[in-house]
Scaffold this motif. Structure first.
Motif, PDB file in Angstrom:
ATOM      1  N   PRO A 140      19.760   8.584  -4.224  1.00 27.31           N
ATOM      2  CA  PRO A 140      20.831   7.531  -2.849  1.00 27.31           C
ATOM      3  C   PRO A 140      21.793   7.518  -3.660  1.00 27.31           C
ATOM      4  O   PRO A 140      23.285   7.382  -2.859  1.00 27.31           O
ATOM      5  CB  PRO A 140      20.198   5.650  -3.232  1.00 27.31           C
ATOM      6  N   SER A 141      22.087   7.259  -4.915  1.00 25.50           N
ATOM      7  CA  SER A 141      24.026   7.272  -5.387  1.00 25.50           C
ATOM      8  C   SER A 141      24.397   8.777  -5.173  1.00 25.50           C
ATOM      9  O   SER A 141      25.824   8.753  -5.388  1.00 25.50           O
ATOM     10  CB  SER A 141      23.796   7.235  -7.013  1.00 25.50           C
ATOM     11  N   ARG A 142      23.807   9.824  -4.650  1.00 24.90           N
ATOM     12  CA  ARG A 142      23.843  11.347  -4.688  1.00 24.90           C
ATOM     13  C   ARG A 142      24.051  11.499  -2.955  1.00 24.90           C
ATOM     14  O   ARG A 142      24.329  12.218  -2.106  1.00 24.90           O
ATOM     15  CB  ARG A 142      23.734  12.103  -5.339  1.00 24.90           C
ATOM     16  N   GLY A 143      23.711  10.403  -1.721  1.00 29.37           N
ATOM     17  CA  GLY A 143      24.029  10.504  -0.640  1.00 29.37           C
ATOM     18  C   GLY A 143      22.766  10.459  -0.128  1.00 29.37           C
ATOM     19  O   GLY A 143      22.486  11.192   1.326  1.00 29.37           O
ATOM     20  N   PHE A 144      22.042  10.743  -0.288  1.00 30.86           N
ATOM     21  CA  PHE A 144      20.030  11.011  -0.595  1.00 30.86           C
ATOM     22  C   PHE A 144      18.858  10.108  -0.620  1.00 30.86           C
ATOM     23  O   PHE A 144      18.412   9.523  -0.868  1.00 30.86           O
ATOM     24  CB  PHE A 144      19.189  12.075  -1.173  1.00 30.86           C
ATOM     25  N   PRO A 145      19.837   8.980   0.504  1.00 32.26           N
ATOM     26  CA  PRO A 145      18.948   7.099   0.060  1.00 32.26           C
ATOM     27  C   PRO A 145      17.287   7.848   1.037  1.00 32.26           C
ATOM     28  O   PRO A 145      16.841   8.487   1.898  1.00 32.26           O
ATOM     29  CB  PRO A 145      19.459   6.221   1.296  1.00 32.26           C
ATOM     30  N   VAL A 146      16.036   7.267   0.280  1.00 39.60           N
ATOM     31  CA  VAL A 146      14.700   7.477   0.697  1.00 39.60           C
ATOM     32  C   VAL A 146      14.921   5.892   1.662  1.00 39.60           C
ATOM     33  O   VAL A 146      14.679   4.756   1.395  1.00 39.60           O
ATOM     34  CB  VAL A 146      13.800   7.253  -0.318  1.00 39.60           C
ATOM     35  N   SER A 147      14.539   6.514   2.499  1.00 37.92           N
ATOM     36  CA  SER A 147      14.410   5.787   4.056  1.00 37.92           C
ATOM     37  C   SER A 147      12.694   5.873   4.129  1.00 37.92           C
ATOM     38  O   SER A 147      12.360   4.675   5.151  1.00 37.92           O
ATOM     39  CB  SER A 147      14.959   6.042   4.856  1.00 37.92           C
ATOM     40  N   ALA A 148      11.605   6.624   4.067  1.00 32.29           N
ATOM     41  CA  ALA A 148      10.441   6.635   4.583  1.00 32.29           C
ATOM     42  C   ALA A 148       9.652   6.816   3.393  1.00 32.29           C
ATOM     43  O   ALA A 148       9.965   8.152   2.598  1.00 32.29           O
ATOM     44  CB  ALA A 148      10.413   7.043   5.800  1.00 32.29           C
ATOM     45  N   LEU A 149       8.477   6.581   3.527  1.00 28.50           N
ATOM     46  CA  LEU A 149       7.134   6.940   2.413  1.00 28.50           C
ATOM     47  C   LEU A 149       5.724   6.533   2.900  1.00 28.50           C
ATOM     48  O   LEU A 149       5.791   6.039   4.239  1.00 28.50           O
ATOM     49  CB  LEU A 149       7.322   5.765   1.057  1.00 28.50           C
ATOM     50  N   PHE A 150       5.402   8.497   3.323  1.00 27.46           N
ATOM     51  CA  PHE A 150       3.996   8.095   3.773  1.00 27.46           C
ATOM     52  C   PHE A 150       2.649   8.823   3.076  1.00 27.46           C
ATOM     53  O   PHE A 150       2.764   9.760   1.696  1.00 27.46           O
ATOM     54  CB  PHE A 150       3.973   9.287   5.015  1.00 27.46           C
ATOM     55  N   ASP A 151       1.503   8.687   2.948  1.00 27.99           N
ATOM     56  CA  ASP A 151       0.726   8.662   1.602  1.00 27.99           C
ATOM     57  C   ASP A 151      -0.813   8.725   3.023  1.00 27.99           C
ATOM     58  O   ASP A 151      -0.852   7.955   3.830  1.00 27.99           O
ATOM     59  CB  ASP A 151      -0.018   7.914   1.107  1.00 27.99           C
ATOM     60  N   LEU A 152      -1.516   9.607   2.570  1.00 23.87           N
ATOM     61  CA  LEU A 152      -2.881   9.492   3.744  1.00 23.87           C
ATOM     62  C   LEU A 152      -4.402   8.706   3.102  1.00 23.87           C
ATOM     63  O   LEU A 152      -4.822   7.990   3.949  1.00 23.87           O
ATOM     64  CB  LEU A 152      -3.738  11.564   3.466  1.00 23.87           C
ATOM     65  N   ASP A 153      -3.758   7.642   1.648  1.00 24.37           N
ATOM     66  CA  ASP A 153      -4.697   6.276   1.315  1.00 24.37           C
ATOM     67  C   ASP A 153      -4.129   5.101   2.211  1.00 24.37           C
ATOM     68  O   ASP A 153      -3.294   4.845   2.110  1.00 24.37           O
ATOM     69  CB  ASP A 153      -4.626   7.149   0.001  1.00 24.37           C
ATOM     70  N   PRO A 154      -5.184   5.080   3.142  1.00 19.68           N
ATOM     71  CA  PRO A 154      -4.867   3.478   3.923  1.00 19.68           C
ATOM     72  C   PRO A 154      -4.892   2.625   3.187  1.00 19.68           C
ATOM     73  O   PRO A 154      -4.500   1.867   3.284  1.00 19.68           O
ATOM     74  CB  PRO A 154      -6.316   3.576   4.071  1.00 19.68           C
ATOM     75  N   ASP A 155      -5.359   2.695   1.277  1.00 12.96           N
ATOM     76  CA  ASP A 155      -5.262   1.956   0.743  1.00 12.96           C
ATOM     77  C   ASP A 155      -3.486   1.163   0.074  1.00 12.96           C
ATOM     78  O   ASP A 155      -3.578   0.016  -0.349  1.00 12.96           O
ATOM     79  CB  ASP A 155      -6.201   1.795  -0.900  1.00 12.96           C
ATOM     80  N   LEU A 156      -2.858   2.696   0.231  1.00 12.58           N
ATOM     81  CA  LEU A 156      -0.948   2.092   0.491  1.00 12.58           C
ATOM     82  C   LEU A 156      -0.894   1.474   0.943  1.00 12.58           C
ATOM     83  O   LEU A 156       0.894   1.574   1.089  1.00 12.58           O
ATOM     84  CB  LEU A 156      -1.404   4.057  -0.182  1.00 12.58           C
ATOM     85  N   ASP A 157      -1.603   1.593   1.922  1.00  8.88           N
ATOM     86  CA  ASP A 157      -0.318   1.243   3.625  1.00  8.88           C
ATOM     87  C   ASP A 157      -0.252   0.054   3.260  1.00  8.88           C
ATOM     88  O   ASP A 157      -0.711  -0.839   3.048  1.00  8.88           O
ATOM     89  CB  ASP A 157      -1.420   1.486   4.968  1.00  8.88           C
ATOM     90  N   GLY A 158       1.453   0.024   3.414  1.00  9.98           N
ATOM     91  CA  GLY A 158       1.969  -1.317   3.726  1.00  9.98           C
ATOM     92  C   GLY A 158       2.728  -2.077   1.926  1.00  9.98           C
ATOM     93  O   GLY A 158       3.192  -2.392   1.706  1.00  9.98           O
ATOM     94  N   VAL A 159       2.284  -0.800   1.133  1.00 17.64           N
ATOM     95  CA  VAL A 159       1.848  -1.407  -0.555  1.00 17.64           C
ATOM     96  C   VAL A 159       3.850  -0.731  -0.953  1.00 17.64           C
ATOM     97  O   VAL A 159       4.343   0.289  -0.679  1.00 17.64           O
ATOM     98  CB  VAL A 159       1.121  -0.368  -1.276  1.00 17.64           C
ATOM     99  N   PRO A 160       4.534  -1.368  -1.272  1.00 23.07           N
ATOM    100  CA  PRO A 160       5.705  -1.057  -1.716  1.00 23.07           C
ATOM    101  C   PRO A 160       6.335   0.047  -2.633  1.00 23.07           C
ATOM    102  O   PRO A 160       5.082  -0.187  -3.578  1.00 23.07           O
ATOM    103  CB  PRO A 160       6.430  -2.755  -1.550  1.00 23.07           C
ATOM    104  N   VAL A 161       6.534   0.446  -3.175  1.00 31.10           N
ATOM    105  CA  VAL A 161       7.089   1.740  -3.375  1.00 31.10           C
ATOM    106  C   VAL A 161       8.822   1.857  -3.657  1.00 31.10           C
ATOM    107  O   VAL A 161       8.830   1.794  -2.793  1.00 31.10           O
ATOM    108  CB  VAL A 161       6.429   2.972  -3.900  1.00 31.10           C
TER     109      VAL A 161
END
Length: 278
Positions: A140-161
């Protein structure tokens, strides 16, 4: 910083003032001549421009207003002739006795690299590597903010990283379109990378950074950069062995054709980057 001599090719003051003035008036509007130059820049020079930008940003933080080609080249690890050639691609030639104006040169390079445009990054694969990328503050400090995260593991769905909730890979197309993702980062195992790539492309992502150890098939209008740490290690191994060979030869010994180096990968000359296995 002080200037150490001639920062102008052919002894002329070719400072690109037309592009500079237009850029200052409207930093988000590219000058037509600058666009044409950008299309002609070799890829190796583009990579060096990114290095120059990092160095110049450091100078700017230290309130340095001007820098000579020799100083900038030394800080970037290139020779001054190559640096002047690289900067000539973007219409920047410096001023004799003064050098380059740091803030202006930063602006020129940022426009050439497309950094004046809005970017949005999606990371797919939240294992060790993906987790680290999601939390990396340098994006983000260099102009590339991460706006979305994805994973196949259903246990990670909704978990904030890194403050962003992880979504299932099934949502890639919808979320990427909704958040106007421009760059996708693939940090998955090899077997799932192509499917992930297809979903990113379907979601409108035009540039992909691939950490998976696989060659991706994409449309002609999609850019892919492969990062292969294993290949980089093999290249370093080659250089270690070559130095050992040179030292042995200097001492009158002969180790043979780079003994201990192992096979040199055929793709050494063509791969630019590294691949980290998730």
């Amino acid at each position: 910083m002080t200037s150490h001599g001639d920062d102008v090719q052919g002894g002329e003051d070719r400072s690109g003032t037309g592009d500079r003035a237009a850029a200052k008036e409207s930093p988000d509007v590219e000058v037509p001549a600058a666009r044409e130059r950008a299309r002609a820049i070799p890829e190796a020079a583009v990579a060096r421009l990114a290095v120059y930008l990092r160095v110049l940003s450091g100078f700017d933080e230290e309130s340095v207003t001007t820098v000579s080609s020799e100083e900038l080249a030394a800080a970037a690890g290139v020779n001054s002739a190559k640096l002047r050639k690289d900067l000539s691609y973007i219409g920047s030639y410096g001023t004799r006795g003064v050098g380059y104006e740091v803030s202006v040169l930063i602006g020129q390079i940022e426009r050439t690299l497309g950094l004046t445009r809005k970017h949005s990054v999606a990371v797919v694969g939240i294992g060790n590597l993906g987790h680290a990328l999601a939390n990396y503050g340098g994006f983000p400090s260099r102009g590339f903010p991460v706006s979305a995260l994805f994973d196949l593991d259903p246990d990670l769905d909704g978990v904030p990283v890194g403050g962003i909730p992880v979504r299932h890979v099934d949502d890639i197309v919808e979320v990427c379109q909704e958040r106007e993702v421009t760059i996708g980062v693939i940090a998955t195992p090899a077997q799932g990378a192509q499917e992930v790539c297809d979903r990113l492309v379907a979601g409108g992502v035009s540039c992909i950074l691939n950490f998976a150890p696989v060659v991706l098939q994409v449309p002609d209008d999609v850019e892919v950069r492969k990062v292969d740490l294993a290949v980089e290690m093999q290249i370093l191994s080659f250089h270690v062995a070559r130095r050992q060979q040179d030292a042995a030869t200097a001492n009158g010994a002969d180790l043979g054709p780079l003994d201990g180096a192992g096979p040199v990968p055929a793709e050494m000359d063509s791969v630019n980057g590294m691949v980290v296995r998730p």
